[in-house]
Scaffold this motif. Structure first.
Motif, short mmCIF file in Angstrom:
data_model
loop_
_atom_site.label_atom_id
_atom_site.label_comp_id
_atom_site.label_asym_id
_atom_site.label_seq_id
_atom_site.Cartn_x
_atom_site.Cartn_y
_atom_site.Cartn_z
N ALA C 61 0.83 -1.20 0.00
CA ALA C 61 0.00 0.00 0.00
C ALA C 61 0.87 1.26 0.00
O ALA C 61 0.59 2.21 -0.72
N ASP C 65 1.14 4.19 -2.81
CA ASP C 65 1.08 5.62 -2.54
C ASP C 65 2.27 6.34 -3.15
O ASP C 65 2.15 7.43 -3.72
N ASP C 102 -2.12 -1.64 -5.22
CA ASP C 102 -3.32 -1.40 -4.42
C ASP C 102 -4.52 -1.36 -5.35
O ASP C 102 -4.88 -0.30 -5.85
N GLN C 104 -7.49 -1.27 -4.96
CA GLN C 104 -8.64 -0.43 -4.59
C GLN C 104 -8.31 1.05 -4.63
O GLN C 104 -9.02 1.87 -4.05
N PHE C 105 -7.23 1.40 -5.31
CA PHE C 105 -6.78 2.78 -5.31
C PHE C 105 -7.68 3.61 -6.22
O PHE C 105 -7.33 3.91 -7.36
N VAL C 107 -8.75 6.74 -6.63
CA VAL C 107 -8.42 7.99 -7.28
C VAL C 107 -7.45 7.77 -8.44
O VAL C 107 -7.50 8.47 -9.45
#
Lengths: 268, 315, 299
Positions: C61, C65, C102, C104-105, C107
């Motif tokens: 994760a 980022d 990730d 489910q990212f 954005v």
């Protein structure tokens, strides 16, 4: 049983005061505190990134703590012979090892609690300062579900501590034990690759070895629910329970092996 | 009942990785120590004294042989309630204070609350640790650690105490204090088994000694048995004696060594009559600084025994 | 003696400070002299998402980022750079890595969809990559209606109204999708391309945007559509002038004197519209914040 708790209490007292632990925890706290400075870079994803960073910091620094206390303390104790005086007391060797493990886990827990408190302070600050628009569309900043992630990290680290304790009961070199434990932790992240080795490598022997290793090595990756808790996704209680039981069973196995080895060891 | 009974205790090690050879640290040691004795376990460094103590404390497991402490086999946990052990170069948990450490050990014996606190306090007083008892052990000097070690060995008022090099690291005052402590224990009826490579300590306080060399017991017995109480010469230190007299005595078989300006040491054989010589020195205007009988000391015996024993053998 | 040690200390401090200054100056000099491009921008050490997942151990994760931050900086840096031709080649790989680490990212998918399909100079002009990213998003998050909606949007901007409508319909089929999606699908099929439906689309986007940058983009687009409307009205006025005077108006002042306008028309960014005296066509000024306008047909 009483002796076990006595040992645990004093191991906790001794290890929780160790300055190196303060340094590690301080580092983690500083990291968390400054993480909100990166808000400028993230195009509105501050909260997610801070949650990720905080959990990653707890996981990584917690790993260092587990390695340090598990190995540093036991190997050092044997090396410096502090253990002689204790073992001459009316205490059985297995009581000593089990008590030691419980004391170390308690130390780990305290450090994790401190880091979690700081984590939530930073998240609460974020919630307080950011506009509702910036917070919209995501799970809440001070999401209590994050605690599940922390608990799983704690369980993972308790297992790492058991591994570290196991190695240090018979290895004389703290560095070697640390390397072996770290190596096992890394290997334990590749669970799915090992299990599915057969799909990548066309040799049935390799596939079999891969599967065997998967079941044999501690599967640390199973404890990693960080991504789910950050996104607020549900994690089944059954999954958590099964994984925790796995951790307890594996740790118990390691402690039993450690006791067996330790009970027969000559202290030269 | 013997306090300690050792029969044929042996310890082998494997030395070397590629071609392991067997090294015998202790070779069939057989020894008895009676209750209320102060037994000095002597030997040069590396003789196997610490190995013996570790085998008795079950910090190591013997290759052969048996040992009993207070009638029970070594390893019996209940016996450990009645004994105390001071390891060589003691080192304890750095982050605890002396008080906390002793409190911890006392709790392992089952002492609680008020009784425990009093016991800890008394023992720290006995070994001479004052305000330092509240400092963390990491800050302690070697001598202070030795005192803490003694305190923890005695925390349970043991019947039998094992001390491994109890004088090590102490200055002369400290050593005197330890000697007195051991004598006090003896007066209280405690059996003391201590190892040392410093013979003068043993001479002062032991009732019996055992001499270990290269893993084997070279001799054991009371001091009087080992060292015959026989004078074999005299040590006379005189001052201001005239040269002529000194030359005459040298001619008579004495060995004369100059200590300083007008002081000389005369080593006389046991055949000489010291009284007469003293009279002649006084008559010649000299002074008698000291006159001591020469007896074979433990050291002489020791050197002889150790020299005789074969070097460590490797199979 | 205390004098000598004090002197030695001062000497040591002076030496250290001098060396520190030298160190900093050398860096500055070197950077100025040898123009090195920001290495992080141009070099992606690990391109394979699968490899990155393995290297990431359990810190996926955070790495996601990290790649997201790099993607933003890369986009911003490229957009603001001086080069005339802006290529955004690394945008897709960076977003692909972020979303692989990730899944489910949210954005990252939406940002990617928008700016990968956006024509130059504001975007990469690779709508097929946008669709690719969105399909991965849909596979990992089948309950998100936003991704098929964004896909429909991509096709709409390519003027492929049939596909757009199909995607909007798919979005409408997701449980929990807002009720205006189904009529949108129908409308798109019927009248896709005219400014009315475009405007509606953008207004919907503005209303449902949960990201600042998305909201700003939607507002910007709506302002551009307003500008297009204004231009149409202005061109009607200049056509009227031409009809009455036999030629296009030479300037705004002429039109004002003629009575067609009351004042020089300016756009929302305060820049006057530009009148072409040769044929009476109206455009926005090239230093207007709305420049360049999308063509009428493909907003």
């Amino acid at each position: 049983m009483r002796a076990v708790l006595l040992v645990a209490r004093h191991v906790f007292k001794d290890s929780v005061r160790d300055k190196v632990l303060y340094a590690i925890v301080a580092f983690a706290l500083v990291l968390m505190a400054t993480s909100f400075l990166i808000g400028q870079l993230t195009a509105g994803q501050d909260v997610k990134i801070i949650k990720d960073l905080g959990l990653a910091a707890m996981s990584l620094f917690g790993l260092f703590i587990a390695l340090f206390i598990g190995i540093g303390l036991v190997a050092r104790e044997i090396d410096r012979r502090s253990i002689y005086a204790v073992l001459a007391k009316p205490i059985r060797r297995h009581e000593f090892i089990v008590g030691k493990y419980l004391g170390l886990v308690a130390t780990l827990a305290i450090n994790l609690i401190v880091m979690t408190a700081a984590y939530y302070v930073v998240l609460a600050y974020m919630r307080w300062t950011l506009s509702p628009a910036a917070l919209a569309g995501q799970p809440p900043a001070t999401d209590p579900r994050l605690l599940i992630g922390v608990a799983m990290i704690g369980a993972e680290l308790a297992l790492v501590t058991a591994v570290a304790l196991f190695w240090s009961t018979f290895s004389s070199s703290a560095l070697l034990s640390a390397a072996l434990t770290a190596g096992l932790w890394i290997a334990g992240q590749f669970g799915s690759d090992l299990r599915n080795l057969g799909q990548v490598v066309k040799s049935p022997v390799a596939a079999g070895v891969g599967r065997a290793l998967y079941y044999l090595l501690p599967n640390f990756a199973a404890f990693d629910v960080k991504a789910q808790v950050v996104h607020g996704l549900p994690i089944g209680a059954a999954y958590i329970a099964t994984t925790l039981l796995y951790g307890i069973a594996y740790a118990a196995m390691l402690i039993a092996a450690a006791v067996m080895i330790f009970s027969r060891r000559d202290f030269k | 009942m013997d306090a300690i009974r050792i029969e044929g205790l042996t310890k082998h090690y494997s030395v070397g990785f590629w071609r392991p050879r067997r090294y015998t640290a202790l070779d069939h040691l057989t020894l008895r120590v009676a209750e209320r004795e102060v037994f000095g376990f002597l030997g040069p460094n590396g003789a196997g004294k610490t190995t013996t103590l570790k085998l008795l404390m079950q910090l190591m497991f013997p290759s052969e042989g048996t040992a009993e402490i207070l009638g029970k086999p070594v390893g019996d946990v209940s016996v450990r309630r009645r004994i105390g052990y001071l390891p060589e170069h003691p080192y304890f948990y750095e982050n605890l204070t002396a008080e906390e450490l002793l409190s911890y050990f006392a709790s392992l014996f089952g002492y609680h609350g008020q009784e425990r606190a009093q016991r800890v306090s008394r023992l720290l007083d006995d070994v001479g640790l004052g305000a330092e008892r509240r400092f963390q052990l990491r800050k302690y000097s070697k001598g202070m650690l030795q005192r803490v070690g003694l305190a923890q060995a005695l925390i349970n008022d043991p019947e039998l105490v094992f001390l491994d090099e109890p004088m090590s690291g102490l200055d002369p005052i400290g050593r005197a204090q330890v000697r007195d402590l051991i004598l006090t224990l003896r007066d209280r009826g405690v059996t003391v088994f201590f190892s040392s490579h410093i013979l003068s300590d043993a001479e002062a306080i032991c009732s019996r000694v055992g001499i270990l060399a290269a893993g084997k017991l070279a001799a054991a017995g009371s001091l009087t048995e080992i060292v015959p109480f026989k004078i074999h010469g005299w040590d006379l230190v005189v001052g201001g004696a005239p040269q002529a007299l000194l030359d005459e005595l040298t001619g008579g078989g004495a060995t004369v060594t100059r200590i300083s300006d007008d002081r000389y040491r005369l080593l006389l054989s046991d055949a000489a009559a010291p009284d007469a010589i003293v009279g002649r020195v006084s008559a010649a205007g000299g002074t008698i600084v000291s006159l001591n009988p020469l007896r074979k000391t433990l050291e002489d015996f020791f050197m002889a025994q150790v020299g005789q024993t074969a070097a460590r053998h490797f199979d | 003696m205390t004098a000598a040690p004090a002197r030695a200390t001062i000497g040591a401090v002076v030496l250290i400070v001098t060396l520190a200054a030298a160190v900093v100056w050398l860096q500055v000099y070197r950077d100025a002299r040898f123009h090195l491009a920001e290495p992080a921008q141009q070099v992606l050490y690990v391109r394979s998402p699968a490899m990155m997942q393995r290297l990431g151990l359990s810190f996926d994760a955070v790495l996601a980022d990290l790649y997201w931050i790099r993607a933003i900086q890369y986009y911003g840096g490229t957009r603001l750079s001086d080069t005339a031709e802006k290529h955004y080649e690394l945008l897709y790989p960076l977003l692909e890595l972020a979303t692989s680490l990730d899944p489910q990212f949210n954005v990252a998918y939406r940002f990617g969809a928008f700016f990968l399909s956006e024509p130059a100079p504001g975007g990469a002009n690779h709508p097929e990559l946008a669709i690719q990213l969105l399909e991965r998003g849909i596979a990992a998050n089948p309950t998100r209606w936003e991704y098929p909606y964004d896909a429909g949007f991509v096709f709409y901007r390519q003027a492929d109204y049939r596909q757009a409508a199909e995607w909007f319909r798919r979005a409408a089929d997701v449980a929990g999708a807002p009720p205006w999606l189904r009529p949108l699908a129908a409308v798109t099929l019927a009248t896709g391309g005219d400014t009315q439906s475009s405007r509606r689309l953008w207004q919907n986007m503005l209303a449902t945007a949960d990201e600042d940058w998305l909201r700003r983009s939607a507002e910007h687009r709506l302002q551009q559509l307003d500008a297009i409307d204004t231009i149409q009205q202005l061109e009607a006025v200049t056509a009227e002038y031409r009809r009455r005077h036999g030629g296009p108006p030479p300037s705004w002042e002429a039109l004002i004197r003629d009575g067609g306008l009351r004042h020089v028309p300016i756009d929302i960014s305060g820049r006057p519209f530009v009148l072409d005296p040769d044929d009476g066509s109206v455009t926005i000024s090239s230093d207007s914040s709305l420049w360049p306008l999308p063509t009428e047909r493909a907003p």
